[in-house]
Design an enzyme around this catalytic site. Structure first.
Site, PDB file in Angstrom:
ATOM      1  N   VAL A  61      38.906  40.453  40.567  1.00 18.99           N
ATOM      2  CA  VAL A  61      38.598  39.336  39.670  1.00 18.99           C
ATOM      3  C   VAL A  61      38.607  39.735  38.202  1.00 18.99           C
ATOM      4  CG1 VAL A  61      37.271  38.111  41.429  1.00 18.99           C
ATOM      5  CG2 VAL A  61      36.084  39.650  39.839  1.00 18.99           C
ATOM      6  N   TYR A 154      23.884  44.337  33.539  1.00 14.39           N
ATOM      7  CA  TYR A 154      23.817  43.241  34.502  1.00 14.39           C
ATOM      8  C   TYR A 154      23.159  42.005  33.888  1.00 14.39           C
ATOM      9  CZ  TYR A 154      22.767  40.955  39.006  1.00 14.39           C
ATOM     10  OH  TYR A 154      22.680  40.067  40.062  1.00 14.39           O
TER      11      TYR A 154
END
Length: 254
Positions: A61, A154
């Site tokens: 991706v 993150y």
């Protein structure tokens, strides 16, 4: 009528559960996976056992050409997709910013944020400009708004994803395309392998969750199916928290 559903990161965890859940709706499900073809094949079998039709498609991706190739393959096979579930992602590694290599930052942001951009863009351009009912569901995290030490890469990626979702929602609303995010807390998946394998460690973490337990991937998948359904046709730009109440107690004891 069966929909064409694309699920990224579908070889394991929440992605695999989402693929199976859409299979149970009778949909045709493209199982996008990064490396593990055997795991993706297992997800396809789960989709078909549930009542749907599955196809495993390799996709990185974070790579535009890979995303374009994967969607082209799906469109040749089944036509235009009407649902995208973006579940591909990497987890934080507990490294503070002062010790974090730029490569670590780049790799995680490329997968968790840029990957969401690339797959969303290709899903939208594949549909053209004509209006029509469609839905994008991004799997985010409570760490989009509840930061955690050692997770700057993150947390930043998921925080960015939250604004990508909101922006897409207002851009695509005139065409009838809804864009939402799911923000899970502690879910028992391979990403939380220690919690799955170590009962004592898991119990310590679950003690912080008001409902007293970790969540299951199937529970997140059920929410994804709902958000992509007609029952949620008035919901867009939302971030749906599913964490057993964990994020409600951020300030407890201080």
């Amino acid at each position: 009528m069966p929909r064409t559903v694309v699920v990224t990161g579908a070889e394991s965890g929440i992605g695999a559960a989402c693929a199976a859940a859409f299979g149970a709706e009778g949909d045709t499900v493209a199982v996008l996976y990064f490396e593990d073809a055997d795991a993706a094949a297992a997800t396809v079998r789960a989709v078909e056992k549930a009542g749907g039709t599955g196809l495993a498609v390799q996709c990185d991706v974070a790579d535009q050409n890979s995303v374009d190739t994967a969607f082209a393959q799906i469109e040749i096979r089944w036509g235009t997709a009407s649902v995208l579930v973006n579940s591909a992602g990497l987890n934080m590694r507990g490294v503070p910013v002062r010790d974090m290599a730029a490569d670590q930052w780049d790799k995680l942001v490329a997968t968790d944020l840029t990957g969401a951009f690339l797959t969303s863009r290709r899903f939208l351009t594949g549909r053209g400009k004509a209006p029509g009912d469609a839905s994008i569901v991004h799997i985010s995290s409570i760490h989009a708004f509840a930061v955690r030490e050692g997770g700057a890469d993150y947390c930043a990626a998921k925080g960015g994803l939250a604004n990508l979702v909101r922006t897409l929602a207002i851009e695509e609303a005139p065409r009838g395309i809804r864009v939402n995010a799911i923000a899970p807390g502690m879910i028992l998946t391979p990403m939380n392998a220690r919690a799955q394998d170590d009962a004592a460690y898991r119990a310590r973490l679950e003690a912080n969750i008001p409902l007293g337990r970790a969540g299951e991937a199937s529970e997140v998948a059920g929410l994804a199916v709902f958000l992509a359904s007609d029952k949620a046709r008035y919901i867009t730009g939302a971030q749906m928290v599913i964490d057993g109440g964990l994020s409600l107690i951020q300030a407890t004891g201080a």
